[in-house]
Design a protein around this motif. Sequence first.
Motif, PDB file in Angstrom:
ATOM      1  N   UNK A  43       0.773  -1.238   0.000  1.00 52.99           N
ATOM      2  CA  UNK A  43       0.000   0.000   0.000  1.00 52.99           C
ATOM      3  C   UNK A  43       0.801   1.284   0.000  1.00 52.99           C
ATOM      4  N   UNK A  44       1.938   1.306   0.665  1.00 54.64           N
ATOM      5  CA  UNK A  44       2.670   2.571   0.738  1.00 54.64           C
ATOM      6  C   UNK A  44       3.141   3.024  -0.642  1.00 54.64           C
ATOM      7  N   UNK A  45       3.516   2.075  -1.495  1.00 52.17           N
ATOM      8  CA  UNK A  45       3.947   2.458  -2.845  1.00 52.17           C
ATOM      9  C   UNK A  45       2.778   2.902  -3.706  1.00 52.17           C
ATOM     10  N   UNK A  46       1.576   2.396  -3.420  1.00 52.91           N
ATOM     11  CA  UNK A  46       0.388   2.895  -4.108  1.00 52.91           C
ATOM     12  C   UNK A  46       0.234   4.392  -3.835  1.00 52.91           C
ATOM     13  N   UNK A  47       0.361   4.752  -2.562  1.00 52.88           N
ATOM     14  CA  UNK A  47       0.259   6.161  -2.173  1.00 52.88           C
ATOM     15  C   UNK A  47       1.387   6.963  -2.822  1.00 52.88           C
ATOM     16  N   UNK A  48       2.595   6.432  -2.754  1.00 53.21           N
ATOM     17  CA  UNK A  48       3.757   7.110  -3.323  1.00 53.21           C
ATOM     18  C   UNK A  48       3.653   7.342  -4.822  1.00 53.21           C
ATOM     19  N   UNK A  49       2.918   6.476  -5.488  1.00 54.27           N
ATOM     20  CA  UNK A  49       2.739   6.620  -6.933  1.00 54.27           C
ATOM     21  C   UNK A  49       1.475   7.389  -7.281  1.00 54.27           C
ATOM     22  N   UNK A  50       0.738   7.827  -6.270  1.00 57.65           N
ATOM     23  CA  UNK A  50      -0.447   8.639  -6.521  1.00 57.65           C
ATOM     24  C   UNK A  50      -1.683   7.856  -6.921  1.00 57.65           C
ATOM     25  N   UNK A  51      -1.704   6.537  -6.673  1.00 52.73           N
ATOM     26  CA  UNK A  51      -2.900   5.754  -6.985  1.00 52.73           C
ATOM     27  C   UNK A  51      -4.032   6.162  -6.048  1.00 52.73           C
ATOM     28  N   UNK A  52      -5.235   6.305  -6.549  1.00 53.81           N
ATOM     29  CA  UNK A  52      -6.366   6.626  -5.672  1.00 53.81           C
ATOM     30  C   UNK A  52      -6.605   5.491  -4.673  1.00 53.81           C
ATOM     31  N   UNK A  53      -7.062   5.835  -3.493  1.00 58.22           N
ATOM     32  CA  UNK A  53      -7.333   4.842  -2.463  1.00 58.22           C
ATOM     33  C   UNK A  53      -8.319   3.795  -2.973  1.00 58.22           C
ATOM     34  N   UNK A  54      -9.296   4.201  -3.748  1.00 60.18           N
ATOM     35  CA  UNK A  54     -10.287   3.256  -4.268  1.00 60.18           C
ATOM     36  C   UNK A  54      -9.628   2.160  -5.121  1.00 60.18           C
ATOM     37  N   UNK A  55      -8.592   2.498  -5.856  1.00 59.86           N
ATOM     38  CA  UNK A  55      -7.875   1.515  -6.675  1.00 59.86           C
ATOM     39  C   UNK A  55      -7.141   0.526  -5.767  1.00 59.86           C
ATOM     40  N   UNK A  56      -6.475   1.032  -4.747  1.00 54.64           N
ATOM     41  CA  UNK A  56      -5.766   0.158  -3.803  1.00 54.64           C
ATOM     42  C   UNK A  56      -6.733  -0.782  -3.098  1.00 54.64           C
ATOM     43  N   UNK A  58       7.201  14.526  -1.085  1.00 55.52           N
ATOM     44  CA  UNK A  58       6.734  13.155  -0.891  1.00 55.52           C
ATOM     45  C   UNK A  58       5.214  13.101  -0.964  1.00 55.52           C
ATOM     46  N   UNK A  59       4.687  12.170  -1.754  1.00 51.18           N
ATOM     47  CA  UNK A  59       3.232  12.012  -1.863  1.00 51.18           C
ATOM     48  C   UNK A  59       2.654  11.265  -0.667  1.00 51.18           C
ATOM     49  N   UNK A  60       3.493  10.456  -0.033  1.00 55.54           N
ATOM     50  CA  UNK A  60       3.021   9.723   1.134  1.00 55.54           C
ATOM     51  C   UNK A  60       2.865  10.686   2.305  1.00 55.54           C
ATOM     52  N   UNK A  61       1.889  10.411   3.134  1.00 57.17           N
ATOM     53  CA  UNK A  61       1.743  11.130   4.394  1.00 57.17           C
ATOM     54  C   UNK A  61       1.123  10.156   5.384  1.00 57.17           C
ATOM     55  N   UNK A  62       1.344  10.407   6.655  1.00 58.70           N
ATOM     56  CA  UNK A  62       0.752   9.533   7.658  1.00 58.70           C
ATOM     57  C   UNK A  62      -0.764   9.649   7.663  1.00 58.70           C
TER      58      UNK A  62
END
Length: 153
Positions: free
Chosen positions: A36-49, A86-90
């Motif tokens: 999941x963290x790389x999904x966020x880092x790549x900007x994938x929408x949460x719904x896709x993950x 960074x696209x990731x955030x807590x």
Amino acid sequence: AVYNRGISGDTSDRLLERLQENVLNIKPKNIVLLIGTNDIGRGLPLSVSLNNLENIIKTTKEACPDINFVIEAVYPINQEMRDKFEKRSNKKINEMNMEFIKLCEKYNCVWIDFTDKLKDKNGNLKSEYTFDGLHINARAYELVAENIIPLLK
């Protein structure tokens, strides 16, 4: 025997693509999944993950009906150690984890959450558990392993 099928930089969509050939073909008794963290880092929408994780769970349970499926909460990052772009955030990680919990409940997977043990008072990944603010180090892996091993069948 333990097989590490994780790939650095992997995303949930790429895991879903290789799931049968890389994981299910060995008919595992246990799967411990951290994704999941790389999904966020790549900007994938949460719904896709979420859709990808649900498909991973369903595909796995169909192929291995007696599987012990353990899903880990996505680890926090240390935002102070990461690039300001960074696209990731807590906050995003917490949102993802809350949705992942629902999938675990729906599909009777084991949910394990190390975030409280890994984060500092500000909600960041403790600096003693990381070298870059994202990846955990040997000390953190020891903590994780000590808590996962008793869950394996």
